[in-house]
Design a protein around this motif. Structure first.
Motif, PDB file in Angstrom:
ATOM      1  N   ALA A  35       0.835  -1.213   0.000  1.00 41.81           N
ATOM      2  CA  ALA A  35       0.000   0.000   0.000  1.00 41.81           C
ATOM      3  C   ALA A  35       0.868   1.261   0.000  1.00 41.81           C
ATOM      4  O   ALA A  35       0.553   2.240  -0.697  1.00 41.81           O
ATOM      5  N   LEU A  36       1.950   1.252   0.769  1.00 39.08           N
ATOM      6  CA  LEU A  36       2.867   2.395   0.774  1.00 39.08           C
ATOM      7  C   LEU A  36       3.451   2.625  -0.615  1.00 39.08           C
ATOM      8  O   LEU A  36       3.594   3.764  -1.075  1.00 39.08           O
ATOM      9  N   ASP A  37       3.772   1.520  -1.302  1.00 38.95           N
ATOM     10  CA  ASP A  37       4.391   1.599  -2.630  1.00 38.95           C
ATOM     11  C   ASP A  37       3.445   2.224  -3.658  1.00 38.95           C
ATOM     12  O   ASP A  37       3.888   2.853  -4.617  1.00 38.95           O
ATOM     13  N   GLN A  38       2.143   2.046  -3.449  1.00 42.87           N
ATOM     14  CA  GLN A  38       1.152   2.576  -4.401  1.00 42.87           C
ATOM     15  C   GLN A  38       0.694   4.003  -4.053  1.00 42.87           C
ATOM     16  O   GLN A  38      -0.104   4.592  -4.769  1.00 42.87           O
ATOM     17  N   MET A  39       1.247   4.553  -2.965  1.00 43.60           N
ATOM     18  CA  MET A  39       0.725   5.809  -2.422  1.00 43.60           C
ATOM     19  C   MET A  39       1.059   7.023  -3.293  1.00 43.60           C
ATOM     20  O   MET A  39       0.281   7.969  -3.392  1.00 43.60           O
ATOM     21  N   GLY A  40       2.237   7.035  -3.892  1.00 41.83           N
ATOM     22  CA  GLY A  40       2.644   8.192  -4.696  1.00 41.83           C
ATOM     23  C   GLY A  40       3.594   9.131  -3.982  1.00 41.83           C
ATOM     24  O   GLY A  40       3.708  10.315  -4.327  1.00 41.83           O
ATOM     25  N   VAL A 247      -1.241  16.896   4.117  1.00 42.05           N
ATOM     26  CA  VAL A 247      -1.996  16.552   2.905  1.00 42.05           C
ATOM     27  C   VAL A 247      -3.367  17.225   2.935  1.00 42.05           C
ATOM     28  O   VAL A 247      -3.815  17.811   1.940  1.00 42.05           O
ATOM     29  N   ALA A 248      -4.044  17.167   4.079  1.00 39.45           N
ATOM     30  CA  ALA A 248      -5.365  17.792   4.219  1.00 39.45           C
ATOM     31  C   ALA A 248      -5.280  19.310   4.092  1.00 39.45           C
ATOM     32  O   ALA A 248      -6.124  19.952   3.445  1.00 39.45           O
ATOM     33  N   ASP A 256      -1.075  21.280  -3.646  1.00 40.57           N
ATOM     34  CA  ASP A 256      -1.733  20.001  -3.347  1.00 40.57           C
ATOM     35  C   ASP A 256      -0.750  18.852  -3.582  1.00 40.57           C
ATOM     36  O   ASP A 256      -0.120  18.753  -4.641  1.00 40.57           O
ATOM     37  N   THR A 257      -0.628  17.972  -2.581  1.00 45.42           N
ATOM     38  CA  THR A 257       0.347  16.872  -2.663  1.00 45.42           C
ATOM     39  C   THR A 257      -0.103  15.754  -3.599  1.00 45.42           C
ATOM     40  O   THR A 257       0.721  14.922  -4.001  1.00 45.42           O
ATOM     41  N   GLY A 258      -1.397  15.704  -3.893  1.00 43.82           N
ATOM     42  CA  GLY A 258      -1.912  14.638  -4.744  1.00 43.82           C
ATOM     43  C   GLY A 258      -2.091  13.311  -4.022  1.00 43.82           C
ATOM     44  O   GLY A 258      -2.486  12.315  -4.622  1.00 43.82           O
ATOM     45  N   LEU A 259      -1.786  13.259  -2.726  1.00 41.61           N
ATOM     46  CA  LEU A 259      -1.928  12.010  -1.971  1.00 41.61           C
ATOM     47  C   LEU A 259      -3.372  11.844  -1.496  1.00 41.61           C
ATOM     48  O   LEU A 259      -4.052  12.822  -1.187  1.00 41.61           O
ATOM     49  N   ASP A 260      -3.825  10.597  -1.446  1.00 40.92           N
ATOM     50  CA  ASP A 260      -5.198  10.262  -1.100  1.00 40.92           C
ATOM     51  C   ASP A 260      -5.323  10.062   0.410  1.00 40.92           C
ATOM     52  O   ASP A 260      -4.763   9.124   0.973  1.00 40.92           O
ATOM     53  N   LEU A 261      -6.096  10.934   1.061  1.00 42.15           N
ATOM     54  CA  LEU A 261      -6.242  10.871   2.524  1.00 42.15           C
ATOM     55  C   LEU A 261      -6.871   9.565   2.995  1.00 42.15           C
ATOM     56  O   LEU A 261      -6.505   9.036   4.047  1.00 42.15           O
ATOM     57  N   ASN A 262      -7.795   9.030   2.220  1.00 37.30           N
ATOM     58  CA  ASN A 262      -8.438   7.774   2.608  1.00 37.30           C
ATOM     59  C   ASN A 262      -7.444   6.624   2.607  1.00 37.30           C
ATOM     60  O   ASN A 262      -7.450   5.784   3.519  1.00 37.30           O
ATOM     61  N   LYS A 263      -6.586   6.601   1.593  1.00 40.27           N
ATOM     62  CA  LYS A 263      -5.571   5.543   1.521  1.00 40.27           C
ATOM     63  C   LYS A 263      -4.547   5.705   2.645  1.00 40.27           C
ATOM     64  O   LYS A 263      -4.110   4.719   3.250  1.00 40.27           O
ATOM     65  N   LEU A 264      -4.185   6.943   2.939  1.00 40.80           N
ATOM     66  CA  LEU A 264      -3.260   7.191   4.045  1.00 40.80           C
ATOM     67  C   LEU A 264      -3.860   6.701   5.360  1.00 40.80           C
ATOM     68  O   LEU A 264      -3.180   6.098   6.191  1.00 40.80           O
ATOM     69  N   SER A 265      -5.149   6.960   5.522  1.00 43.19           N
ATOM     70  CA  SER A 265      -5.842   6.548   6.748  1.00 43.19           C
ATOM     71  C   SER A 265      -5.849   5.029   6.891  1.00 43.19           C
ATOM     72  O   SER A 265      -5.662   4.498   7.990  1.00 43.19           O
TER      73      SER A 265
END
Length: 480
Positions: A35-40, A247-248, A256-265
């Motif tokens: 999951a970390l690898d797919q985060m961006g 990120v938020a 904007d970092t482009g990172l997905d908060l839901n995935k980070l959570s």
């Protein structure tokens, strides 16, 4: 780089080094790696620093095997390490042939980005690591150790950044290891460096004094390219500011970092269980999460504060804590204002303890003598010559690049390891070169097939050794 702000996450290295003495095991990382690898992320910091020592000393892990495992599970993200210049990851300066082989093998085994710093900001101690990182096609990120003193002003740091760019940097890190860089100073520093330097600028801070989030935000406003953050379960306090918070904050803005908060959570849920486990084991102390503005008063990093307490406990002198804190800036001034980061933080801190317990410079540590003799490189400012005389007498002060005095060492280390019967692969020689006693014990257990059993039986917090004065011996793992 584009206008978005890039993130390096430290959850796999500095986050748990800063909060839990680097005790996160590889098996606690593996479930989250894909999951970390797919985060961006721009990169994931996962190796170097104290991980090398702690893997062998306390966790019964081969650090090289850890790196290969991390790369196997995260092929799409740049893996980053922290490299202490001519000290590599050990306790002293090593010859250039050892530096070259370590850089070569780190990149071969999976490292992409090598962040190289020197505690004194002596660029001569960065030369070899920069040269070989470029030679073996790694991403070369020399770092500036940020500190505050009469000689460390913005002009000093801008000049150093330009010098590092000219030496072959792909990016430059401002390494604020004690969270001394304040938000408006960060804005001005980043603005001026960006004006004169073309390569990307990467900011590393902590949240020890409670200003880290504001520092990152002001740096983002000033145009910094990359910042270090840590996923929330091991963020803040002596660690980095939380990834999710930044990120938020920047979502929907031009940075904007482009990172997905839901995935980070989702990833954070896993590391919350890891953090809870380390707290139960006693390796993660809730005290490290508290804001400590004493760092701003005494310029003592959070990890160093806990070490001073440990040293005083060993000597049954906890009541001397504030005397020692007050002594640290005096010793630092006498020693030419070195930035307080490994290994100078340990050297200055231990000398301050000795001064308070035994009398002013009545006992001068071997490491203090080495620092004043020039064994670690050029000190940023003139030293107190009376103190230097007490420490080294009429010995000549080293003025050349310290590593120029070292003969090639790799062949001898290889020969020694083979004679002991522990040689299995080239990387073993490097483990032995950097940490001879720790590596020998590790190799012995590996040979006997007792590695994992002993690691699980070992208590999380081993009793530190003390010297003849009852002062605690410091491990490199203790500080970031």
């Amino acid at each position: 780089m584009a206008n978005k702000l890039y993130i390096t996450d430290t959850i796999l290295r500095d986050a748990h080094q800063s909060q839990a003495a680097t005790r996160m095991r590889i098996e606690d990382m593996i479930p989250a790696l894909e999951a970390l690898d797919q985060m961006g992320y721009w990169s994931l910091e996962c190796w170097g620093g104290a991980t090398f020592d702690v893997c062998m000393r306390f966790l019964d892990e081969d650090p090289w095997e850890r790196l290969r495992t991390l790369k196997k599970h995260m092929p799409n993200t740049k893996l980053q390490m922290l490299f202490r210049g001519q000290n590599i990851l050990g306790y002293k300066h090593y010859a250039d042939d050892v530096v070259e082989q370590f850089v070569k093998k780190s990149i071969e085994n999976g490292i992409d980005v090598i962040r190289i710093f020197d505690a004194l900001n002596d660029e001569r101690n960065l030369e070899a690591a920069i040269k070989y990182t470029n030679k073996y096609k790694g991403w070369c990120e020399p770092a500036i150790s940020y500190t505050i003193s009469p000689v460390h002003d913005i002009e000093y740091f801008v000049k150093l950044a330009k010098k590092l760019e000219g030496m072959g940097a792909n990016s430059i890190c401002i390494k604020d290891m004690a969270n001394l860089l304040l938000p408006y100073d960060a804005y001005e520093l980043i603005t001026q460096i960006k004006r004169d330097v073309k390569v990307p600028i990467h900011l590393h801070t902590h949240n020890t004094t409670g200003t880290g989030d504001m520092v990152n935000l002001m740096a983002a406003q000033a145009g910094v390219d990359i910042v270090d953050c840590a996923l929330s379960p091991l963020a803040n306090g002596t660690s980095q500011p939380a990834t999710e918070s930044l990120v938020a904050t920047l979502k929907g803005t031009e940075r904007d970092t482009g990172l997905d908060l839901n995935k980070l959570s989702d990833i954070a849920k896993h590391f919350r269980t890891v953090a809870d486990k380390m707290q139960e084991e006693g390796t993660l102390n809730p005290k490290v999460l508290k804001v400590d503005t004493n760092t701003l008063r005494y310029q003592v990093p959070g990890g160093m504060l806990s070490n001073l307490i440990s040293q005083l406990q060993q000597a049954n002198a906890e009541d001397k804590y504030y005397e020692v804190l007050a002594e640290v800036p005096r010793v630092r001034k006498d020693f030419g204002y070195p930035p307080l980061v490994t290994p100078t933080s340990q050297i200055v801190g231990t000398q301050a303890v000795l001064n308070v317990l035994l009398g002013k410079y009545k006992n001068i540590s071997k490491e203090s003598k080495g620092l004043l003799r020039g064994e670690y490189g050029n000190l940023p400012a003139p030293v107190n010559e009376e103190v230097r005389k007490l420490a080294i007498g009429d010995d000549e002060v080293i003025t050349c690049r310290p590593a120029d005095l070292l003969k090639p060492e790799l062949e001898n280390y290889t020969k020694e390891l083979k004679e002991m019967g522990f040689y299995e692969k080239e990387e073993d020689v490097l483990s032995y070169a950097l940490l001879p006693q720790v590596a020998q014990k590790f190799f012995e257990k590996r040979k006997n097939g007792t590695l994992k059993a002993e690691a699980q039986a070992q208590t999380a917090s081993s009793t530190p050794s003390t010297d003849s004065n009852g002062v605690r011996t410091l491990y490199v793992e203790d500080l970031s």
